[in-house]
Every structure is written in structure tokens, then in C-alpha cells.
Design an enzyme around this catalytic site. Structure first.
Site, mmCIF file in Angstrom:
data_model
loop_
_atom_site.group_PDB
_atom_site.id
_atom_site.type_symbol
_atom_site.label_atom_id
_atom_site.label_comp_id
_atom_site.label_asym_id
_atom_site.label_seq_id
_atom_site.Cartn_x
_atom_site.Cartn_y
_atom_site.Cartn_z
ATOM 1 N N ARG A 122 22.518 6.951 27.167
ATOM 2 C CA ARG A 122 22.799 5.713 27.919
ATOM 3 C C ARG A 122 21.595 4.792 27.762
ATOM 4 N NH1 ARG A 122 21.754 3.344 32.728
ATOM 5 N NH2 ARG A 122 23.451 2.262 33.770
ATOM 6 N N LYS A 154 12.902 3.610 31.599
ATOM 7 C CA LYS A 154 12.601 4.147 32.937
ATOM 8 C C LYS A 154 11.109 4.341 33.187
ATOM 9 C CE LYS A 154 17.134 5.686 34.149
ATOM 10 N NZ LYS A 154 18.106 6.775 34.208
#
Ligand code: HH2
Length: 262
Positions: free
Chosen positions: A243, A209
Site C-alpha cells: 500500500r 511512515k
């Protein structure tokens, strides 16, 4: 410290780090099988990107993308999670063998979703997001990001319980990157133990991210080191599920960290 790894299977043309790689169902199934062999206990299949600015995908198209992939992976070594905010997509995935509904809107996106999950006995991931993917990064402001996210998740747990979802089937996620500045994300990760006080397993998705890029200037395909560092620290702070796209690498980091800590 042995969190479950949730491997990401994005059946999309436009996901922020792997868009278009697994759009063909056979390729997506092979990728999921590879992630399971690498140690993923859960495979999170998604047909709609939630990257900042993403447009919604029509129902028929989302179904067309995910249904064959869920059917192809169900019954294998890993449990299947469906990453959707549409009840009809979740229902089709549950029919095809999924067990977990990962809803980034925390049951706010579709009025049918809560009852569906309750009726079907699905495990539900309730994630915090400020706004929608189209708008969430515009100007995220919090009084205290950890307290605000915690209060939001507490309310969403109440909603899920009221709809009949079993408490033991509720997992929570602070939504790293969803309506947060890099500093907000770092603060959430630093103070993860405060979210553990909600008493439910925490799912954490830092993989590739942009907050990692904000730290060192890297782009989405060169963030493995930051993914590993944030995943190991999240696990040490009590995360139950990570995740990630890079299951083998994060799994190795986790095994070594666990061996050192004993
Ligand atoms: N992050 C993404 C998507 N779904 N679900 C949960 N519970 N937690 C997350 O942090 C999370 C999530 C975004 O990552 P990715 O699927 O790789 O990208 P895209 O949304 O562009 O497909």
C-alpha cells in the site's frame, strides 16, 4: 516477487502526508486514474485519516467524501478498496463498485462489518492495531511484537471465518505504524516471513511512515527512499500487496528488484 501495488487515494483534509490534496472528488478521481496508469492494480479510497491522534469522522461526512470517488474510479483498470471501519461506508462503496474492504480495526470497529463483508462476498483486509488512532502511540508494549501481532491476526481470521467470510477472501496486515514504536515496525518487517505462516496474503503499508523518519530524521514528504527500501524488502519477504502513495517509483524499484532476482 511481483506484489500488487495498492495506490493510496486519501479524500481527507488531514492525512499525515497528503491531507487536503485530493479532497475535491474530481481531483481525487484524477489522482486515482494517474496511480492506475502508473501500475496500481488496486486503489484504496479513504475518507478518514488514521494518523496518530486523528479524531473520528462522522458517517455522513465520510460517505460524502468517498462515495463519488469510488463511483468515479470503479470499472476502471484497478480494483477499488474502501479504507473504512464503518459498515455503512463499506456498504455504500461496495454498491458503488468497490470489491475490497480495508478495515484497520479488523472487524472490531463496527458490529455490522463482518456480516456485511460475508454477505457481499468482499475481500477483507484485517489489520493489526493496538488501541485506536487517538491513543495508539501512547505507550505501545509487546511481549514479542511479531508473535503478538500473529496471534491477534489468527484470532481475527477465526472471527471473519465464523461470520462467513470465505478464507480465500481474507488478507492480513501487521499495521505498520499502528500502535508500534519504530523498533517494533522494523522488527515486524525483518520477520515478515513468520506472518506468512498464517497462510494468507500479506498487505504491507510502510509508505512515508514515521519509522522512516526515526531512522534518518526525514519528514513525511521526504521519505520516498525509505518507502522504496522497506517495500522492496517486504516484497522479498513475501508481501503480496504494497500500500503506497508513490506507485510509479515503487513499481520501478519492484520491477528492477524482480529482474535482478530473476
Ligand atoms: N496505513 C494507513 C491507512 N490505512 N490500511 C492498511 N491496510 N495498512 C496500512 O498500513 C494503512 C492503512 C495510513 O496511511 P495514510 O492513509 O497515508 O494516512 P492517513 O491515515 O493519515 O490518511
Amino acid at each position: 516477487m511481483r506484489p500488487k501495488l495498492m495506490g493510496v487515494v486519501n479524500v481527507t483534509p488531514d492525512s499525515f502526508s497528503d491531507g487536503g490534496l485530493y479532497l475535491d472528488p474530481e481531483t481525487a478521481i484524477q489522482h486515482g486514474e494517474e496511480l492506475a496508469r502508473a501500475g496500481a492494480e488496486i486503489l484504496d479510497v479513504g475518507g478518514e485519516s488514521t494518523r496518530p491522534g486523528a479524531e473520528e469522522v462522522p458517517l455522513e461526512e465520510e460517505l460524502r467524501r468517498v462515495e463519488p470517488v469510488v463511483a468515479g474510479l470503479a470499472g476502471g483498470a484497478a480494483a477499488i478498496s474502501i479504507d473504512t471501519s464503518k459498515a455503512a461506508v463499506a456498504a455504500a462503496a461496495l454498491d458503488a463498485g468497490a470489491e475490497i474492504v480495508n478495515d484497520v480495526t479488523a472487524l472490531r470497529g463496527d458490529p455490522e462489518m463482518a456480516a456485511l463483508c460475508a454477505d457481499r462476498g468482499a475481500t477483507v483486509v484485517l489489520m493489526h492495531m493496538a488501541g485506536s488512532p487517538r491513543t495508539m502511540q501512547a505507550n505501545p508494549v509487546y511481549e514479542d511484537v511479531v508473535a503478538d501481532v500473529k496471534a491477534f491476526l489468527a484470532v481475527r481470521v477465526e472471527t471473519a471465518l465464523a461470520a462467513g467470510v470465505g478464507e480465500e477472501r481474507i488478507w492480513l496486515d501487521p499495521g505498520i505504524g499502528f500502535g508500534k514504536t519504530a523498533e517494533h515496525n522494523l522488527e515486524l518487517l525483518r520477520r515478515l516471513s513468520e506472518l506468512s505462516e498464517l497462510g494468507r496474503p500479506l498487505v504491507i503499508g510502510t509508505s512515508r511512515k514515521s519509522f522512516i523518519g526515526k531512522v534518518d530524521g526525514s519528514d513525511a514528504n521526504a521519505r520516498l527512499g525509505g518507502t522504496i527500501a522497506s517495500s522492496v524488502l517486504a516484497a522479498a519477504e513475501g508481501a503480496a500487496v504494497l500500500r503506497v502513495h508513490d506507485v510509479a517509483e515503487v513499481g520501478q524499484a519492484m520491477a528492477v528488484a524482480a529482474a535482478i532476482l530473476g
